[in-house]
Enzyme design. Structure first.
Site, short mmCIF file in Angstrom:
data_model
loop_
_atom_site.label_atom_id
_atom_site.label_comp_id
_atom_site.label_asym_id
_atom_site.label_seq_id
_atom_site.Cartn_x
_atom_site.Cartn_y
_atom_site.Cartn_z
N HIS A 3 18.90 50.97 -31.75
CA HIS A 3 18.93 50.33 -30.43
C HIS A 3 20.38 50.05 -30.04
O HIS A 3 20.98 49.09 -30.50
CB HIS A 3 18.11 49.04 -30.44
CG HIS A 3 17.82 48.51 -29.06
ND1 HIS A 3 18.51 47.47 -28.50
CD2 HIS A 3 16.92 48.91 -28.12
CE1 HIS A 3 18.05 47.22 -27.29
NE2 HIS A 3 17.08 48.09 -27.03
N HIS A 59 0.83 -1.20 0.00
CA HIS A 59 0.00 0.00 0.00
C HIS A 59 0.87 1.26 0.00
O HIS A 59 0.51 2.26 -0.65
CB HIS A 59 -0.94 0.04 1.20
CG HIS A 59 -1.87 1.21 1.14
ND1 HIS A 59 -3.02 1.22 0.36
CD2 HIS A 59 -1.81 2.45 1.71
CE1 HIS A 59 -3.61 2.40 0.46
NE2 HIS A 59 -2.89 3.16 1.29
N HIS A 99 3.20 10.48 3.07
CA HIS A 99 2.72 11.51 2.15
C HIS A 99 3.57 12.78 2.20
O HIS A 99 3.77 13.44 1.17
CB HIS A 99 1.25 11.84 2.46
CG HIS A 99 0.34 10.69 2.22
ND1 HIS A 99 0.25 10.05 0.99
CD2 HIS A 99 -0.53 10.03 3.04
CE1 HIS A 99 -0.63 9.07 1.07
NE2 HIS A 99 -1.11 9.04 2.30
#
EC number: 4.2.1.59
Length: 466
Positions: free
Chosen positions: A369, A264, A291
């Site tokens: 630029h 599990h 968890h």
């Protein structure tokens, strides 16, 4: 990212299950629905106004005390792991999971019934290729407080091994492994959740396990049970008799395997790591998983995957003929010189595009630029990226020459390095979600010399021009 090519999968038909949430005790209906390519796993709360959705994303994890709980904009999903484990175990990639409560039904405490429902719905292959993170180094997370540790190392398949030791005689030390996800259904899916008696008493005392009974959790008896405790358990589980079996578990439940607890825990690891959002090709070894450690590891892995994507500059063979040259691009996009900023397209799929621009000293913007030290304006890098993304967006319509893409939003723009004359810009854009109602959201990267120069999230709308 991966040498093996496999296709994404979803289900053919929708299917529903009914049950009770373990912690809430609420009756709940869960419905699995097919989802489009690149959707991933999405929870949808039908009981709330607007039916808000929560993606199965580790960044939404807010609590791991009694399962892995997600929250987005104040909307929550509790104990997501058993459902997600079933999805991963059946190698499904895209799924909408509708609920009329915050918690999926606990069923028998395993993933068995979710697996059966998904198989009944029929797993089908989709056209898009599955993304896979190929582990090429050992990645580790260690939790000093609990002593838990999870690592992932290179392997040919997604493999998982769990080692469980709670320091109790009744449970002892257990291991479980799978070497391929195809083993999940028969070896792992029916392994039920478990608890120790001392934990169960605390949960019952605080009213935190309202939907439990002796059919959906293995209870290991790790202490002497007095009559007062027995009475509480009989009342909580609505049973006249409760006893302890010789193997140290409460009765009315028989173990499926001697190592069912370890199996599990493996199920939980698969469910929690689903929150990474990308299929993993590597071997996961989890020592004393839970968890908290699972999701902390998932966050670390998700960041690693994100970084690898960002730094994974496309490999282009410039000696090969491109998929689209500048003439083909002009037949698709309305832009013209001096504002056409893409020269070639080398890759184009349903969900991604790779393009290129040679930056020369003859660019008109260099005239004004920083003429003494020419640097390509960042806004024009984003524009060039957007034009490349426009090619991807217009692939979704049958007659792209009759459509335009208007950019609605640009987020998370970052400029990493200067782009100067002589550089070759490589653009890579990927869909973040399926195109819906003409709205296209993409993650874009621009690379120079194999390194990221610019990145941004772009949103565009596809509009008919004629």
């Amino acid at each position: 990212m991966a040498e093996k090519v496999s296709k994404q999968k979803t289900i053919q038909n929708e299917v529903s299950l009914n049950g009770v949430g373990l912690h809430t005790g609420q009756e709940v209906t869960l419905t699995f629905k097919p989802a489009e390519e690149n959707t991933g796993f999405v929870f949808k709360r039908l009981d709330l106004e607007g039916s808000p959705v929560i993606e199965a994303d580790v960044n939404y994890v807010v609590n791991t005390q009694r399962g892995t709980n997600l929250e987005k904009n104040g909307v929550s999903i509790q104990t997501s792991e058993h459902v997600l484990a079933a999805c991963v175990g059946l190698e499904i990639d895209n799924l909408i999971i509708e609920l009329n409560a915050s918690e999926p039904p606990i069923m028998d405490g395993s993933s068995k019934f979710f697996v059966e429902a998904l198989e009944k719905a029929g797993v089908v292959e989709q056209a898009a290729e599955r993304e896979e993170y190929v582990v090429d180094e050992v990645i580790c997370y260690h939790d000093e407080k609990s002593g838990s540790e999870i690592i992932v190392m290179p392997a040919e398949e997604y493999q998982v091994t769990t080692m469980v030791d709670f320091g109790t005689k009744v449970l002892g030390t257990q291991n479980a492994s799978i070497s391929h996800l195809s083993e999940f259904k028969d070896e792992i899916a029916n392994a039920r959740t478990f608890s120790f008696l001392h934990e169960l008493e605390a949960l019952l005392e605080h009213g935190l396990i309202k939907g439990g009974d002796l059919n959906n959790a293995i209870v290991y008896v790790d202490k002497e049970i007095g009559e007062e405790t027995m009475e509480k358990l009989r009342a909580a589980f609505r049973r006249d008799k409760i006893a302890v079996k010789p193997n140290g578990i409460l009765d009315n439940l028989t173990l499926h395997y001697p190592n069912e607890a370890a199996r599990h825990k493996l199920l939980d690891v698969l469910g929690d790591l689903a929150l990474v959002g990308t299929r993993i090709r590597g071997k996961v070894i989890a020592n004393k998983p839970g968890h908290h450690v699972n999701t902390q590891f998932a966050k670390k892995l998700a960041k690693k995957i994100k970084d690898s994507k960002r730094n994974n500059a496309p490999k282009i063979d410039f000696s090969q003929k491109p998929l689209m040259d500048v003439i083909d691009i002009m037949n698709t996009l309305p832009h013209r010189s001096p504002f056409l900023l893409v020269d070639k397209i080398y890759e184009l799929t349903e969900s991604a595009v790779v393009g290129m621009k040679n930056v020369t000293m003859n660019e008109p913007f260099f005239v004004g630029h920083f003429p003494g030290k020419p640097v390509m304006p960042g806004v024009l890098q984003v524009e060039a990226m957007a034009q490349t993304g426009g090619i991807l967006a217009l692939k979704s319509v049958p007659d792209p020459e009759n459509y335009l893409t208007y950019f609605m939003k640009i987020d998370n723009v970052r400029f990493k390095q200067q782009v100067v004359p002589g550089d070759t810009l490589i653009f890579k854009l990927e869909l973040l979600a399926p195109i819906r109602r003409g709205i296209c959201q993409m993650q874009g990267y621009a690379y120079v010399n194999g390194k990221i120069a610019t990145e941004a999230v772009l949103m565009a709308q596809i509009v008919k021009s004629k």
